[in-house]
Design a protein around this motif. Structure first.
Motif, mmCIF file in Angstrom:
data_model
loop_
_atom_site.group_PDB
_atom_site.id
_atom_site.type_symbol
_atom_site.label_atom_id
_atom_site.label_comp_id
_atom_site.label_asym_id
_atom_site.label_seq_id
_atom_site.Cartn_x
_atom_site.Cartn_y
_atom_site.Cartn_z
ATOM 1 N N LEU A 111 50.593 83.075 35.205
ATOM 2 C CA LEU A 111 49.804 82.095 35.849
ATOM 3 C C LEU A 111 48.453 82.440 36.537
ATOM 4 C CD1 LEU A 111 51.268 79.024 37.755
ATOM 5 C CD2 LEU A 111 49.569 80.495 39.208
ATOM 6 N N VAL A 112 48.472 83.750 37.061
ATOM 7 C CA VAL A 112 47.154 84.098 37.754
ATOM 8 C C VAL A 112 46.105 84.107 36.564
ATOM 9 C CG1 VAL A 112 46.215 85.936 39.107
ATOM 10 C CG2 VAL A 112 48.453 85.023 39.773
ATOM 11 N N LYS A 113 46.595 84.921 35.604
ATOM 12 C CA LYS A 113 45.778 85.199 34.258
ATOM 13 C C LYS A 113 45.309 83.772 33.644
ATOM 14 C CE LYS A 113 47.213 85.137 30.454
ATOM 15 N NZ LYS A 113 47.196 84.023 29.533
ATOM 16 N N THR A 114 45.774 82.937 33.702
ATOM 17 C CA THR A 114 45.445 81.605 33.154
ATOM 18 C C THR A 114 44.651 80.843 34.139
ATOM 19 O OG1 THR A 114 47.346 81.292 31.974
ATOM 20 C CG2 THR A 114 46.109 79.154 32.407
ATOM 21 N N ARG A 115 44.858 81.076 35.450
ATOM 22 C CA ARG A 115 43.803 80.246 36.293
ATOM 23 C C ARG A 115 42.595 80.990 36.316
ATOM 24 N NH1 ARG A 115 46.512 77.170 40.644
ATOM 25 N NH2 ARG A 115 48.401 76.191 39.721
#
Length: 312
Positions: A37-41
């Protein structure tokens, strides 16, 4: 007179190779979903005119936690599990079948080029099957950062799939398919092939077992991260973009890469590198370790054989 027969060694049925491959990927995803999720954001946060939404991975984690709560890190988990049940099931199953066929034909482990070719084919197969779940996953993980009136508010991956087809058409499920397939071919060429090669190299110093699997998969994860991030960036932005008045924000993967370099700088292609490495590295480790252990357990408890062979 006593007749002696060579008992042919039992092998895992082909359908179980897919089941085991998908299960290994799903178990790994349950552990690394927050980092995904952090990578995508970070990848979908544009940084124009020096204004960045997140200054670092730590800043992204802090803001998500502060603004959305701890459970937000598992937004899109159902889509992530479906992605593994489709994409990873396909690529791991195909690759294991390719490896076994190669060993049976040539009576040796695959060479580097053979491993790379098999990884490319396995990745393409998995990506084609897994793209709908990938689109759902990206949208669900990025939804909370949008203004309230622009959020899609999918309830779960099933709701996402149904609404995408209803609102945008069936082929919207394969939006970004070309960069997804391209990324998957690169990822699997590097990940699967390098894992097999690193494993063969480390066998000179280590016995078959958990330690060998961890060392090989850690090296594989680092190489895979470096090679695949630009296409992963392109895939992510295409899959979450909105089409306004019939005009898409990006025309394709090349357009994404050019615009990112022009507007945000060359190294923005590796934006989110730390969480991506922290996500892909451990996921590579967990997926391969789970895969090897599940294979070993199947040989031991189902086929009744202690020797599970060389694995992948």
């Amino acid at each position: 007179m006593v007749l002696l027969y060579d008992v042919e060694k039992k092998t895992i049925p082909n359908f179980m190779k897919y089941v085991i491959g998908g299960t290994a990927g799903m178990l790994g995803t349950c552990i690394v979903q927050p980092l995904d999720l952090v990578k995508t954001r970070m990848q979908i946060s544009a940084g124009k005119a020096g204004a960045k939404e997140y200054s670092s991975s730590i800043d992204c984690i802090a803001k998500v936690f502060k603004n959305e709560g701890i459970l937000a890190f598992y937004n899109g988990l159902s889509a992530g599990l479906l992605r593994q049940a489709t994409y990873t099931t396909g690529r791991m199953g195909v690759y294991q079948m390719e490896i076994e066929a190669y060993r049976n034909k040539y009576q040796q482990a695959p060479k580097v080029l053979a491993s790379m070719a098999m990884g490319i084919f396995a990745g393409a197969c998995g990506a084609l099957v897994g793209n709908p779940a990938e689109v759902s996953l990206i949208r669900m993980m990025s939804d909370n950062r949008l203004p309230a009136d622009q959020r899609r508010n999918y309830k779960n991956v099933g709701d996402a799939l149904v609404r995408i087809v209803k609102e945008e058409g069936l082929f919207a499920l394969w939006r970004g398919c070309l960069p997804t397939v391209g990324r998957a071919m690169i990822v699997n060429m590097v990940q699967l092939a390098s894992y097999s090669q690193f494993k063969g190299y480390f066998k000179r110093f280590m016995d078959e077992g958990l330690g060998l699997h961890i060392c090989a998969s850690m090296c594989s994860g680092l190489l895979t991260t470096i090679a695949s991030m630009p296409l992963d960036m392109a895939k992510t932005r295409i899959q979450q973009m909105k089409v306004i008045d019939g005009k898409a924000e990006y025309s394709g993967a090349t357009d994404v890469i050019i615009k990112v370099i022009r507007n945000e700088g060359f190294f923005s292609l590796w934006k989110g590198f730390t969480p991506y490495l922290c996500r892909l590295g451990p996921h590579t480790v967990f997926a391969f370790v789970f895969l090897e252990q599940l294979n070993k357990a199947y040989y031991k408890y189902v086929l009744g054989q202690e020797d599970s062979g060389p694995g992948i």
